[in-house]
Scaffold this active site. Structure first.
Site, PDB file in Angstrom:
ATOM      1  N   ASP A   1       0.823  -1.208   0.000  1.00  0.00           N
ATOM      2  CA  ASP A   1       0.000   0.000   0.000  1.00  0.00           C
ATOM      3  C   ASP A   1       0.860   1.263   0.000  1.00  0.00           C
ATOM      4  OD1 ASP A   1      -2.535   1.034  -0.020  1.00  0.00           O
ATOM      5  OD2 ASP A   1      -3.160  -0.076   1.763  1.00  0.00           O
TER       6      ASP A   1
ATOM      7  N   ASN B   1       1.395   3.507  -2.753  1.00  0.00           N
ATOM      8  CA  ASN B   1       2.018   3.951  -4.012  1.00  0.00           C
ATOM      9  C   ASN B   1       1.473   5.308  -4.466  1.00  0.00           C
ATOM     10  OD1 ASN B   1       3.485   1.303  -4.586  1.00  0.00           O
ATOM     11  ND2 ASN B   1       1.376   0.650  -4.297  1.00  0.00           N
TER      12      ASN B   1
ATOM     13  N   ARG C   1       0.059   7.596  -2.550  1.00  0.00           N
ATOM     14  CA  ARG C   1       0.486   8.639  -1.609  1.00  0.00           C
ATOM     15  C   ARG C   1       1.940   9.042  -1.839  1.00  0.00           C
ATOM     16  NH1 ARG C   1      -0.467   7.166   4.415  1.00  0.00           N
ATOM     17  NH2 ARG C   1      -2.218   6.134   3.367  1.00  0.00           N
ATOM     18  N   TRP C   2       2.772   8.049  -2.135  1.00  0.00           N
ATOM     19  CA  TRP C   2       4.195   8.301  -2.436  1.00  0.00           C
ATOM     20  C   TRP C   2       4.309   9.261  -3.607  1.00  0.00           C
ATOM     21  CZ3 TRP C   2       7.359   7.628  -6.659  1.00  0.00           C
ATOM     22  CH2 TRP C   2       8.759   7.614  -6.434  1.00  0.00           C
TER      23      TRP C   2
ATOM     24  N   HIS D   1       2.870   3.629  -8.774  1.00  0.00           N
ATOM     25  CA  HIS D   1       2.686   2.200  -9.080  1.00  0.00           C
ATOM     26  C   HIS D   1       3.935   1.645  -9.766  1.00  0.00           C
ATOM     27  CE1 HIS D   1      -1.321   2.493  -7.700  1.00  0.00           C
ATOM     28  NE2 HIS D   1      -1.829   3.091  -8.761  1.00  0.00           N
TER      29      HIS D   1
ATOM     30  N   SER E   1      -6.809  -5.946  -6.006  1.00  0.00           N
ATOM     31  CA  SER E   1      -7.953  -6.538  -5.307  1.00  0.00           C
ATOM     32  C   SER E   1      -9.199  -6.446  -6.186  1.00  0.00           C
ATOM     33  CB  SER E   1      -8.206  -5.815  -3.987  1.00  0.00           C
ATOM     34  OG  SER E   1      -8.841  -4.573  -4.226  1.00  0.00           O
TER      35      SER E   1
ATOM     36  N   TRP F   1     -11.076  -2.435  -9.206  1.00  0.00           N
ATOM     37  CA  TRP F   1     -11.750  -2.109 -10.480  1.00  0.00           C
ATOM     38  C   TRP F   1     -12.464  -0.774 -10.411  1.00  0.00           C
ATOM     39  CZ3 TRP F   1     -10.147  -4.881 -14.363  1.00  0.00           C
ATOM     40  CH2 TRP F   1      -9.826  -6.237 -14.201  1.00  0.00           C
TER      41      TRP F   1
ATOM     42  N   LEU G   1      12.048 -19.977  -4.444  1.00  0.00           N
ATOM     43  CA  LEU G   1      10.927 -19.181  -3.937  1.00  0.00           C
ATOM     44  C   LEU G   1       9.715 -19.253  -4.869  1.00  0.00           C
ATOM     45  CD1 LEU G   1      10.076 -16.762  -1.885  1.00  0.00           C
ATOM     46  CD2 LEU G   1      10.644 -15.302  -3.817  1.00  0.00           C
TER      47      LEU G   1
ATOM     48  N   ARG H   1      -5.814  -2.615   8.261  1.00  0.00           N
ATOM     49  CA  ARG H   1      -6.995  -3.409   7.912  1.00  0.00           C
ATOM     50  C   ARG H   1      -6.547  -4.617   7.113  1.00  0.00           C
ATOM     51  NH1 ARG H   1      -8.107   1.644   6.285  1.00  0.00           N
ATOM     52  NH2 ARG H   1      -7.710   1.151   4.091  1.00  0.00           N
TER      53      ARG H   1
HETATM   54  C1  V0D Z   1       1.079  -1.680  -8.498  1.00  0.00           C
HETATM   55  C2  V0D Z   1       2.691  -2.219  -5.969  1.00  0.00           C
HETATM   56  C3  V0D Z   1       4.032  -6.309 -10.181  1.00  0.00           C
HETATM   57  C4  V0D Z   1       1.216  -2.432  -6.044  1.00  0.00           C
HETATM   58  C5  V0D Z   1       3.479  -3.043  -6.926  1.00  0.00           C
HETATM   59  C6  V0D Z   1      -2.071  -5.449 -12.096  1.00  0.00           C
HETATM   60  C7  V0D Z   1       0.466  -1.703  -7.136  1.00  0.00           C
HETATM   61  C8  V0D Z   1       3.328  -2.579  -8.351  1.00  0.00           C
HETATM   62  C9  V0D Z   1       2.925  -6.951 -10.693  1.00  0.00           C
HETATM   63  C10 V0D Z   1       2.859  -8.286 -11.276  1.00  0.00           C
HETATM   64  C11 V0D Z   1       1.559  -3.914  -9.515  1.00  0.00           C
HETATM   65  C12 V0D Z   1       1.692  -9.031 -11.218  1.00  0.00           C
HETATM   66  C13 V0D Z   1       1.641 -10.319 -11.746  1.00  0.00           C
HETATM   67  C14 V0D Z   1       2.755 -10.847 -12.311  1.00  0.00           C
HETATM   68  C15 V0D Z   1       3.929 -10.130 -12.379  1.00  0.00           C
HETATM   69  C16 V0D Z   1       3.975  -8.846 -11.865  1.00  0.00           C
HETATM   70  C17 V0D Z   1       1.871  -6.062 -10.486  1.00  0.00           C
HETATM   71  C18 V0D Z   1      -0.258  -5.162 -10.436  1.00  0.00           C
HETATM   72  C19 V0D Z   1       0.213  -4.039  -9.814  1.00  0.00           C
HETATM   73  C20 V0D Z   1      -1.707  -5.261 -10.717  1.00  0.00           C
HETATM   74  F1  V0D Z   1       2.726 -12.095 -12.801  1.00  0.00           F
HETATM   75  N1  V0D Z   1       3.701  -5.129  -9.691  1.00  0.00           N
HETATM   76  N2  V0D Z   1       2.383  -4.948  -9.867  1.00  0.00           N
HETATM   77  N3  V0D Z   1       0.560  -6.192 -10.775  1.00  0.00           N
HETATM   78  N4  V0D Z   1       1.999  -2.772  -8.853  1.00  0.00           N
END
Ligand code: V0D
Length: 263
Positions: A37, A39, A41-42, A54, A82, A86, A148, A211
């Site tokens: 969480d 991103n 705000r950053w 993001h 989540s 959407w 991992l 939460r």
């Molecule tokens: C944005 C912070 C990697 C949270 C991390 C579509 C919000 C960066 C993935 C990712 C997101 C997902 C699946 C995968 C490989 C990479 C990613 C989303 C958002 C949502 F197989 N970062 N990331 N997916 N953020």
């Protein structure tokens, strides 16, 4: 002045390595789950668009994954998107849906080299085809890797997961395939999307939110919860190490008490 600064930096690195050595001698959590969480705000703090946050957050996914792998964590589950997400502006959702492809295009060689396996939980069907394809390709390429498990929770919601389990069990009972009386915790576990994974030992949520937000409600029953004010794009090795140290200290203090039904 410069000399002093450099010396300080050297001792910081040394103490990080020393802390790693100490942490490795004790119980490393098998499974760490993170709600990433802060991103937006950053980015706001820097007068940048949310998507810049993001994107920076995505870089941290790589750094934290590599560090968890170094520490021999078995499973790292990251809440990336989540079922509630959407509701965000379409332009932001579209940008987010490009991140898996970008991440995997640049990171797959490193995943192979480090023997990391990509998996995911959540409803893939609702994702755009290009996003689904990128993730499916990565899961296929890394499927025999033994290190991992990097488990992305994408379009995941815990209650809908439990609804599916209950529906499935109701059908099995109706068709006489199992008896209602034989439903127990391990039967329910076996129907979850995490059936093949150990339960999370630690849940980390960044950015000061305290939460669960419909994340792994069943699976987190015995996890240690660690909340930090740090925004996800600022999260680093030191933060993860701190979380594991906290887990190990809590475990030492409470792990042997009776009445805490662990495992
Ligand atoms: C944005 C912070 C990697 C949270 C991390 C579509 C919000 C960066 C993935 C990712 C997101 C997902 C699946 C995968 C490989 C990479 C990613 C989303 C958002 C949502 F197989 N970062 N990331 N997916 N953020």
């Amino acid at each position: 002045m410069l000399k002093k600064l450099m010396r300080k930096k050297t001792t910081d690195i040394q103490s990080l390595n020393e802390r790693i050595e100490i942490v490795k001698k004790r119980q490393i959590p098998n499974h760490i789950a993170i709600i990433m969480d802060g991103n937006g705000r950053w980015a706001k703090q820097r007068k940048m668009p949310r998507i810049a946050g993001h994107h920076e957050g995505m870089k941290k996914v790589r750094q934290v994954t590599n560090f968890a792998n170094d520490l021999e964590v078995k499973v790292l589950t990251l809440y990336a998107f989540s079922t509630e997400n959407w509701k965000r502006p379409k332009i932001e959702v579209d940008f987010l849906m490009n991140l898996p492809g970008e991440f995997l295009n640049t990171y797959i060689p490193e995943l192979m080299e480090k023997d990391i396996k990509v998996e995911m939980i959540g409803n893939m069907d609702a994702l755009p085809a290009h996003t689904r394809n990128a993730i499916e390709k990565a899961m296929e390429i890394t499927k025999d890797n033994q290190g991992l498990i990097l488990n992305f929770a994408m379009n995941y919601g815990s209650r809908i997961e439990l609804v599916h389990v209950m529906k499935e069990l109701a059908h099995e009972v109706a068709e006489g395939r199992i008896e209602a009386n034989s439903i127990n915790e391990s039967v329910i576990n076996s129907k979850l999307m995490t059936a093949h994974l150990p339960e999370p030992d630690v849940l980390i949520r960044t950015s000061g939110e305290v939460r669960l937000s419909n994340f792994m409600l069943w699976q987190l029953a015995y996890a240690e919860f660690i909340f930090t004010e740090v925004l996800w794009p600022d999260y680093n090795e030191d933060c993860l190490l701190q979380a594991i140290e906290e887990f190990q200290n809590r475990d030492r203090r409470f792990g042997s008490l009776e009445g805490d039904q662990k495992g």
